[in-house]
Design an enzyme around this catalytic site. Structure first.
Site: not given
Lengths: 266, 266
Positions: A12-13, A75, A154, A186, A188
């Site tokens: 993933d990024s 991702c 985040e 996504c 997140h």
């Protein structure tokens, strides 16, 4: 040659792909897993297609050299922009998160109206729309970029009023459009799932790709007779930057206790 | 060897450094300027010291090879973490934004109580505090990271309620602490200057480093007799990714019309 004890590679990024890691771990406790987070170049969602392809190929080569039996692009942005390019340079099967998520959404929807949320790059690529329309040409798909969700998550502001206001800014105007299913495109976004549902008016089915992707991983390994029958697999975490922040965020966001993070700089 | 017609090199993690570029251009219209934005790896503010040093050195070498007579690190994070390391590998003078900003704040404050806002990396480094305390040991400095300001500005939400709420979340608790001066320790922050002032209660002096840095650039070039007497200097823009997004953001955020952006990938 791959064998049952070869590891699964997941990348993933950054850390978001750990949601996919968790789903894979839950479903296949015996597998060894190498997780790579490109924390030096995160985020991918605001970068160009060329950059995302170049970063993804670099990581795929790195993980391939570690003998993985399967590669998961955990991702959404990299799956949207670089899946074919990574497949072209990789000997083992490569699974992205878009197709499993799209299939899952088609299974969930009753009226065929699907909303896709994601980063700017994922939405601009139209990757979800293309896959959904290929599987079900009659479906109606609308894609909406929500670029502030990742920095908000985040920052750890998953329950704050600010986050609700941002979600409402992005999504409330879409309430009256009759979507019965939303894809969290996504990794997140599942962390603010409830806020997203509320911003959309409350009555909507949520699809996140992590579980669907893990099921596809198991199906692929089963079909190739490569499932590891061990009782407890090992985990290895590698990041391109800031191992301590990786550990802290993995615990704070996903309750994953990471003992050791190796650093691989490109 | 540098001469009057050699260009000035300016770099930043992305576009924010264009605020410094603009100040330099206004003060020294005859100079040729090369601006480099590391848009493939932006943001720096959440990355490790090692990564920021490595990226900064790479860019400094790239610009040095283009014969610049002076190098400006127009990024607070890179100035905080990598100034010495860049100086060590560069033959021409290197000017960062921290020292000019710190001096400017000391000139502005009446009561010696200075608030520094910036990215997580800038604040964690304590760079502003160290420089201010060296110049004026009696000053009181408090540093506050505001990591959501950059994504909010890049989303173009400079006047939205959400941005006010985020600013208030970060800064309102500091109102009663008696600061009379705040340093905008990130090149994006001047774009939401009014919101920051309001969140801090309204009566506070604002210091942004762009103007102070441009003055230091002119002083350095003047002292070395390297000021370019031309009437109209040229600009060259280079980015490590996404030239079209660079152009669009430069215009939207800073009203700079960029005709051409070259791409240099690392």
């Amino acid at each position: 040659m791959s064998n049952k004890s070869s590891p699964i590679g997941i990348f993933d990024s950054g850390l978001g792909g750990l949601t996919v890691f968790k789903a894979v771990r839950r479903l296949m406790p015996g597998e060894d897993i190498i997780y790579f987070g490109d924390t030096a170049r995160v985020p991918y969602g605001t970068k160009s297609k060329e950059a995302v392809i170049s970063f993804s190929k670099e990581i795929a080569e790195f993980l391939s050299a570690r003998g993985v039996k399967l590669l998961v692009i955990a991702c959404n942005t990299a799956s949207s922009l670089a899946l074919e390019e990574v497949r072209a340079i990789t000997r083992v099967p490569v699974i992205g998160v878009i197709e499993p998520g799209a299939r899952s959404a088609l299974g969930a929807t009753s009226n065929g109206r699907i909303l896709v949320t994601g980063t700017t790059a994922t939405v601009t690529s139209g990757a979800y729309r293309k896959v959904i329309k290929k599987l079900e040409p009659g479906a109606f798909v609308f894609e909406k970029a929500c670029p502030l969700f990742v920095p908000l998550v985040e920052e750890g502001w998953c329950g704050k009023k600010v986050t609700k206001l941002v979600a409402s800014e992005y999504l409330a105007p879409l309430r009256k459009r009759g979507f019965d299913t939303v894809i969290l495109g996504c990794t997140h976004y599942p962390l603010i799932k409830k806020i997203i549902i509320k911003a959309l008016g409350g009555r909507i089915k949520i699809v996140d790709s992590a579980q669907a992707t893990a099921l596809e991983v198991r199906a692929d390994l089963g079909a190739r007779d490569l499932l590891n029958p061990a009782r407890r697999g090992r985990e290895r975490y590698i990041a391109s930057d800031a191992p301590d922040k990786f550990k802290a965020l993995a615990f704070r966001l996903l309750s994953i206790k990471v003992k050791n993070v190796e650093v691989k700089r490109f």
